[in-house]
Write a protein that holds these residues in place. Sequence first.
Motif, mmCIF file in Angstrom:
data_model
loop_
_atom_site.group_PDB
_atom_site.id
_atom_site.type_symbol
_atom_site.label_atom_id
_atom_site.label_comp_id
_atom_site.label_asym_id
_atom_site.label_seq_id
_atom_site.Cartn_x
_atom_site.Cartn_y
_atom_site.Cartn_z
ATOM 1 N N LYS A 215 62.566 -13.997 81.040
ATOM 2 C CA LYS A 215 62.798 -13.714 79.188
ATOM 3 C C LYS A 215 62.427 -15.440 79.291
ATOM 4 N N GLN A 216 62.680 -16.250 79.774
ATOM 5 C CA GLN A 216 62.525 -17.410 78.573
ATOM 6 C C GLN A 216 60.856 -18.515 78.871
ATOM 7 N N ASN A 217 60.318 -17.624 79.961
ATOM 8 C CA ASN A 217 58.904 -17.638 80.427
ATOM 9 C C ASN A 217 58.087 -16.336 78.804
ATOM 10 N N LYS B 194 59.386 -15.135 76.064
ATOM 11 C CA LYS B 194 59.633 -15.934 74.619
ATOM 12 C C LYS B 194 59.317 -17.047 74.579
ATOM 13 N N THR B 195 59.048 -18.061 75.403
ATOM 14 C CA THR B 195 58.502 -19.554 74.711
ATOM 15 C C THR B 195 56.298 -18.496 74.642
ATOM 16 N N SER C 278 64.174 -16.492 84.650
ATOM 17 C CA SER C 278 63.089 -17.488 84.019
ATOM 18 C C SER C 278 62.428 -16.706 83.302
#
Length: 211
Positions: free
Chosen positions: A160-162, A164-165, A158
């Motif tokens: 990592k995704q945040n 990147k976003t 989670s």
Amino acid sequence: MVSASNPLSSNSLNGQAIARIVGWTCALGFMVDTIALTFPLGAGAAWRAGLMQQMSDRSIVLLIGIALLLYGIWESPALRKPLGFVSLSLGTLFLLLCMLVVRDSVLLQSQAVESIGTQATQLQTQVEQNRSDPSAAPNATPDDFAEALRQIDAQAASLKQNAKTSITKAGIASTSNFVVVSVGLLSLGRLGMGAGGGSRTRSVKKLRKQA
């Protein structure tokens, strides 16, 4: 018999004078802000990304300033053409900065993912050490350790995704601002270097003679 000066030409000159004042204010304000943002000097993708984001947010002020300056000196080719060249140069520079923003965004994403992965690995190592040493967590069951490992994996994914976003959004915002302002500066530069102000000057002189 010569009458009073034409109000139309007088208003035009007053408008150009105001445009020059506001234009210089905007241009100098952008330059002062940019210089202030560079201090304290730093290094690395994170520092450059922050600087580029601040510059892109303020770049519209520079565009407005140059547009007003161009209008204010439109009837003077000796000043208009150099300003047009400056505008073309800044527009090209902003396009090059777009490439730097994209590069730093990719680098920041890689660094953020690597940092989160390292922290997650350290936590997983601690859990494995506690599982292999019953005295460290005597009341914990094997299912508890397995659940802890799953939570670490989920939280890491989670985060990592945040990361990147958020980095992608900031990069897109900076790039889009630079591109839009760059197009405007290039257009103003071509207009200033290619267009002639002689026809307008002749029209103003003609109006003065008729007055």
